[in-house]
Design a protein around this motif. Structure first.
Motif, PDB file in Angstrom:
ATOM      1  N   ALA A   9       0.845  -1.213   0.000  1.00 24.67           N
ATOM      2  CA  ALA A   9       0.000   0.000   0.000  1.00 24.67           C
ATOM      3  C   ALA A   9       0.871   1.250   0.000  1.00 24.67           C
ATOM      4  O   ALA A   9       0.378   2.363  -0.120  1.00 24.67           O
ATOM      5  CB  ALA A   9      -0.902   0.003   1.230  1.00 24.67           C
ATOM      6  N   THR A  34       0.331   1.537   8.361  1.00 27.40           N
ATOM      7  CA  THR A  34       0.816   2.538   9.325  1.00 27.40           C
ATOM      8  C   THR A  34       1.341   3.779   8.609  1.00 27.40           C
ATOM      9  O   THR A  34       1.394   4.854   9.181  1.00 27.40           O
ATOM     10  CB  THR A  34       1.979   2.010  10.210  1.00 27.40           C
ATOM     11  OG1 THR A  34       2.922   1.374   9.369  1.00 27.40           O
ATOM     12  CG2 THR A  34       1.517   1.097  11.295  1.00 27.40           C
ATOM     13  N   SER A  51       0.622  -7.037  10.252  1.00 26.23           N
ATOM     14  CA  SER A  51       2.025  -6.631  10.353  1.00 26.23           C
ATOM     15  C   SER A  51       2.921  -7.751   9.816  1.00 26.23           C
ATOM     16  O   SER A  51       2.553  -8.935   9.888  1.00 26.23           O
ATOM     17  CB  SER A  51       2.379  -6.352  11.808  1.00 26.23           C
ATOM     18  OG  SER A  51       3.781  -6.224  11.945  1.00 26.23           O
ATOM     19  N   HIS A  69       8.780  -5.031   0.795  1.00 28.42           N
ATOM     20  CA  HIS A  69       9.023  -3.589   0.927  1.00 28.42           C
ATOM     21  C   HIS A  69       8.588  -3.013   2.281  1.00 28.42           C
ATOM     22  O   HIS A  69       8.949  -1.872   2.587  1.00 28.42           O
ATOM     23  CB  HIS A  69       8.275  -2.811  -0.175  1.00 28.42           C
ATOM     24  CG  HIS A  69       8.985  -2.796  -1.495  1.00 28.42           C
ATOM     25  ND1 HIS A  69       9.199  -3.929  -2.222  1.00 28.42           N
ATOM     26  CD2 HIS A  69       9.536  -1.787  -2.216  1.00 28.42           C
ATOM     27  CE1 HIS A  69       9.847  -3.621  -3.336  1.00 28.42           C
ATOM     28  NE2 HIS A  69      10.071  -2.322  -3.350  1.00 28.42           N
ATOM     29  N   VAL A  73      10.503   3.306   7.528  1.00 30.58           N
ATOM     30  CA  VAL A  73      11.288   4.046   6.527  1.00 30.58           C
ATOM     31  C   VAL A  73      11.806   5.373   7.096  1.00 30.58           C
ATOM     32  O   VAL A  73      12.426   6.143   6.368  1.00 30.58           O
ATOM     33  CB  VAL A  73      10.466   4.315   5.236  1.00 30.58           C
ATOM     34  CG1 VAL A  73      10.105   3.005   4.562  1.00 30.58           C
ATOM     35  CG2 VAL A  73       9.217   5.137   5.523  1.00 30.58           C
ATOM     36  N   ALA A 111      13.739  -4.859  -0.875  1.00 28.91           N
ATOM     37  CA  ALA A 111      13.969  -3.425  -1.124  1.00 28.91           C
ATOM     38  C   ALA A 111      14.985  -2.906  -0.123  1.00 28.91           C
ATOM     39  O   ALA A 111      14.659  -2.672   1.047  1.00 28.91           O
ATOM     40  CB  ALA A 111      12.655  -2.662  -0.964  1.00 28.91           C
ATOM     41  N   ASN A 112      16.216  -2.731  -0.570  1.00 31.02           N
ATOM     42  CA  ASN A 112      17.249  -2.194   0.315  1.00 31.02           C
ATOM     43  C   ASN A 112      17.510  -0.737  -0.054  1.00 31.02           C
ATOM     44  O   ASN A 112      17.005  -0.238  -1.052  1.00 31.02           O
ATOM     45  CB  ASN A 112      18.533  -3.029   0.187  1.00 31.02           C
ATOM     46  CG  ASN A 112      19.480  -2.806   1.354  1.00 31.02           C
ATOM     47  OD1 ASN A 112      19.168  -2.074   2.298  1.00 31.02           O
ATOM     48  ND2 ASN A 112      20.635  -3.430   1.296  1.00 31.02           N
ATOM     49  N   LYS A 141      18.452  -2.068   7.463  1.00 34.64           N
ATOM     50  CA  LYS A 141      18.129  -2.434   6.076  1.00 34.64           C
ATOM     51  C   LYS A 141      19.232  -3.331   5.508  1.00 34.64           C
ATOM     52  O   LYS A 141      18.959  -4.309   4.828  1.00 34.64           O
ATOM     53  CB  LYS A 141      17.979  -1.186   5.195  1.00 34.64           C
ATOM     54  CG  LYS A 141      16.782  -0.306   5.494  1.00 34.64           C
ATOM     55  CD  LYS A 141      15.443  -0.981   5.299  1.00 34.64           C
ATOM     56  CE  LYS A 141      15.137  -1.376   3.874  1.00 34.64           C
ATOM     57  NZ  LYS A 141      13.801  -1.977   3.735  1.00 34.64           N
ATOM     58  N   ALA A 165      18.289   3.981  -4.951  1.00 24.65           N
ATOM     59  CA  ALA A 165      18.727   5.369  -4.764  1.00 24.65           C
ATOM     60  C   ALA A 165      17.534   6.149  -4.189  1.00 24.65           C
ATOM     61  O   ALA A 165      16.648   5.567  -3.562  1.00 24.65           O
ATOM     62  CB  ALA A 165      19.177   5.933  -6.109  1.00 24.65           C
TER      63      ALA A 165
HETATM   64  N1  LIG Z   1      11.509   5.764  -1.140  1.00 25.01           N
HETATM   65  C1  LIG Z   1      12.816   5.663  -1.280  1.00 25.01           C
HETATM   66  O1  LIG Z   1      13.471   6.584  -1.817  1.00 25.01           O
HETATM   67  C2  LIG Z   1      13.534   4.412  -0.810  1.00 25.01           C
HETATM   68  C3  LIG Z   1      14.935   4.374  -0.930  1.00 25.01           C
HETATM   69  C4  LIG Z   1      15.602   3.245  -0.494  1.00 25.01           C
HETATM   70  C5  LIG Z   1      14.903   2.163   0.019  1.00 25.01           C
HETATM   71  N2  LIG Z   1      13.555   2.238   0.137  1.00 25.01           N
HETATM   72  C6  LIG Z   1      12.860   1.061   0.695  1.00 25.01           C
HETATM   73  O2  LIG Z   1      11.726   0.781  -0.119  1.00 25.01           O
HETATM   74  C7  LIG Z   1      10.668   0.279   0.699  1.00 25.01           C
HETATM   75  C8  LIG Z   1       9.402   1.084   0.444  1.00 25.01           C
HETATM   76  O3  LIG Z   1       9.626   2.433   0.815  1.00 25.01           O
HETATM   77  P1  LIG Z   1       8.545   3.578   0.542  1.00 25.01           P
HETATM   78  O4  LIG Z   1       9.279   4.826   0.297  1.00 25.01           O
HETATM   79  O5  LIG Z   1       7.555   3.090  -0.436  1.00 25.01           O
HETATM   80  O6  LIG Z   1       7.878   3.720   1.984  1.00 25.01           O
HETATM   81  P2  LIG Z   1       6.340   3.612   2.438  1.00 25.01           P
HETATM   82  O7  LIG Z   1       6.308   3.973   3.884  1.00 25.01           O
HETATM   83  O8  LIG Z   1       5.470   4.350   1.492  1.00 25.01           O
HETATM   84  O9  LIG Z   1       6.062   2.039   2.281  1.00 25.01           O
HETATM   85  C9  LIG Z   1       6.281   1.128   3.337  1.00 25.01           C
HETATM   86  C10 LIG Z   1       4.991   0.394   3.606  1.00 25.01           C
HETATM   87  O10 LIG Z   1       5.210  -0.545   4.662  1.00 25.01           O
HETATM   88  C11 LIG Z   1       4.080  -0.512   5.527  1.00 25.01           C
HETATM   89  N3  LIG Z   1       4.512  -1.004   6.843  1.00 25.01           N
HETATM   90  C12 LIG Z   1       5.281  -0.367   7.760  1.00 25.01           C
HETATM   91  N4  LIG Z   1       5.466  -1.158   8.831  1.00 25.01           N
HETATM   92  C13 LIG Z   1       4.800  -2.321   8.576  1.00 25.01           C
HETATM   93  C14 LIG Z   1       4.614  -3.531   9.303  1.00 25.01           C
HETATM   94  N5  LIG Z   1       5.159  -3.711  10.522  1.00 25.01           N
HETATM   95  N6  LIG Z   1       3.872  -4.509   8.727  1.00 25.01           N
HETATM   96  C15 LIG Z   1       3.300  -4.344   7.512  1.00 25.01           C
HETATM   97  N7  LIG Z   1       3.428  -3.212   6.792  1.00 25.01           N
HETATM   98  C16 LIG Z   1       4.183  -2.223   7.323  1.00 25.01           C
HETATM   99  C17 LIG Z   1       3.609   0.933   5.532  1.00 25.01           C
HETATM  100  O11 LIG Z   1       2.253   1.060   5.922  1.00 25.01           O
HETATM  101  C18 LIG Z   1       3.833   1.317   4.069  1.00 25.01           C
HETATM  102  O12 LIG Z   1       2.694   1.041   3.280  1.00 25.01           O
HETATM  103  C19 LIG Z   1      11.169   0.333   2.134  1.00 25.01           C
HETATM  104  O13 LIG Z   1      11.629  -0.957   2.475  1.00 25.01           O
HETATM  105  C20 LIG Z   1      12.321   1.318   2.092  1.00 25.01           C
HETATM  106  O14 LIG Z   1      13.277   1.042   3.084  1.00 25.01           O
HETATM  107  C21 LIG Z   1      12.852   3.329  -0.262  1.00 25.01           C
END
Ligand SMILES: NC(=O)c1ccc[n+]([C@@H]2O[C@H](COP(=O)([O-])OP(=O)(O)OC[C@H]3O[C@@H](n4cnc5c(N)ncnc54)[C@H](O)[C@@H]3O)[C@@H](O)[C@H]2O)c1
Length: 301
Positions: A9, A34, A51, A69, A73, A111-112, A141, A165
């Motif tokens: 989501a 969350t 969760s 993912h 974050v 997703a790192n 991570k 990135a």
């Molecule tokens: N956005 C970036 O630039 C970026 C860069 C590097 C890595 N990442 C990685 O990519 C992934 C997605 O990041 P994003 O930017 O989409 O963040 P985001 O917060 O939009 O997505 C993370 C999702 O995980 C859910 N979540 C959190 N804790 C949870 C739990 N305990 N159980 C189930 N769901 C849970 C949240 O509700 C959210 O929907 C993450 O693992 C993040 O570390 C993102």
């Protein structure tokens, strides 16, 4: 294929879900919402609001691939409460890996964060650059990559770790930390002045979210047991980003400059060479194209 997407989501993974559905895959999203909204989820995917720390045995039955993912974050939260961060990012991931092992899942895509793991690095970061995280989030991570290696070695679970990135694009939360593009667009559309910390010369590798979703699609069948950067290899300074958005939005004001934030990374750029050779991935969007699509999204939402 039958695929679980954790965090589906959220900003990045919801785009992967859209691409999976478009290709005819069966998708189950595991997300406790969350940091996201159900509105992001493709209506053809099934949401399980749980969760990643919960018992998910029934959801994992018959699953071929897991795209993982879900995470804490928030870097600031990880600094304030490293135990909370580790609980979600390490223990939650381990729980997902255990479910993969028990259910006979064939592959996990993880997703790192390439930038958070490498920390300060004046050179372009490759997959063999020194891992030197500067915050608990970077540690948590990266730690999971060691488990991926060991789960492959001991139990034959295939993996691809995508080291992202700085991702930008539609559905990024402008109120969350880190999303400089979303924050700037939000401010500029409301005719407020964005804040630039330091002199604005710090650079980031900005990669468009649909290109990142494409990398996930390619990893379904390629680059087994590899860690791969997903970035453009190009530096964009915060000042350059502001200037490009100013032009697209026909914005008239100037940003507000404030003192540099302690610990902010000066340069963070990832080499995309391995992604090209092993995944056949190259980013399709230039910065300007990606920013235009992102601006259109925020104008409509
Ligand atoms: N956005 C970036 O630039 C970026 C860069 C590097 C890595 N990442 C990685 O990519 C992934 C997605 O990041 P994003 O930017 O989409 O963040 P985001 O917060 O939009 O997505 C993370 C999702 O995980 C859910 N979540 C959190 N804790 C949870 C739990 N305990 N159980 C189930 N769901 C849970 C949240 O509700 C959210 O929907 C993450 O693992 C993040 O570390 C993102």
């Amino acid at each position: 294929m039958k695929i679980i997407v954790t965090g589906g989501a959220g900003f990045v993974a919801s785009h992967a879900v859209d691409k999976l559905i478009a290709k005819g895959h069966d998708v189950i999203v595991i997300d406790n919402l969350t940091n996201s909204s159900e509105a992001n989820i493709n209506p053809k995917a099934k949401l399980v609001q749980k969760s990643i720390l919960d018992n998910l045995s029934s959801e994992f039955h018959g699953i071929d691939v897991v795209i993982h993912h879900a995470a804490n974050v928030f870097v600031t939260k990880s600094i304030e409460d490293p135990v909370f961060d580790a609980q979600i990012n390490i223990m939650g991931s381990l729980n997902i890996l255990e479910h993969c092992r028990k259910a006979g899942v064939k592959k996990i895509i993880y997703a790192n964060s390439g930038g958070a793991a490498a920390g300060e690095n004046s050179r372009i970061v490759t997959e063999s650059s020194l891992i030197k995280p500067l915050c608990p989030y970077g540690v948590s991570k990266h730690t999971v990559e060691h488990y991926l290696f060991v789960y492959n070695l001991l139990y034959g679970l295939k993996y691809t770790s995508l080291r992202y990135a700085n991702i930008y694009g539609p559905r990024q939360n402008p109120r969350a930390e880190g999303g400089v593009v979303a924050i700037f667009i939000d401010k500029m559309l409301n005719n407020e002045q964005p804040v630039i910390y330091g002199n604005g010369g710090q650079t980031r590798d900005l990669v468009y979210v649909e290109d990142v979703a494409d990398a996930n699609m390619l990893a379904l069948t390629k680059a087994d047991n590899q860690c791969i950067n997903i970035g453009t290899g190009k530096d964009t300074s915060v000042n350059q980003l502001f200037k490009t958005l100013k032009k697209i939005l026909e914005y008239k004001k100037e940003p507000i400059y404030k003192p540099a934030r302690k610990g902010e990374i000066i340069r963070s750029v990832l080499s995309p060479r391995k992604a090209k050779s092993l995944l056949g991935w190259v980013p399709k969007h230039t910065l300007e194209q990606g920013l235009k699509k992102t601006v259109d999204y925020y104008r409509q939402s």
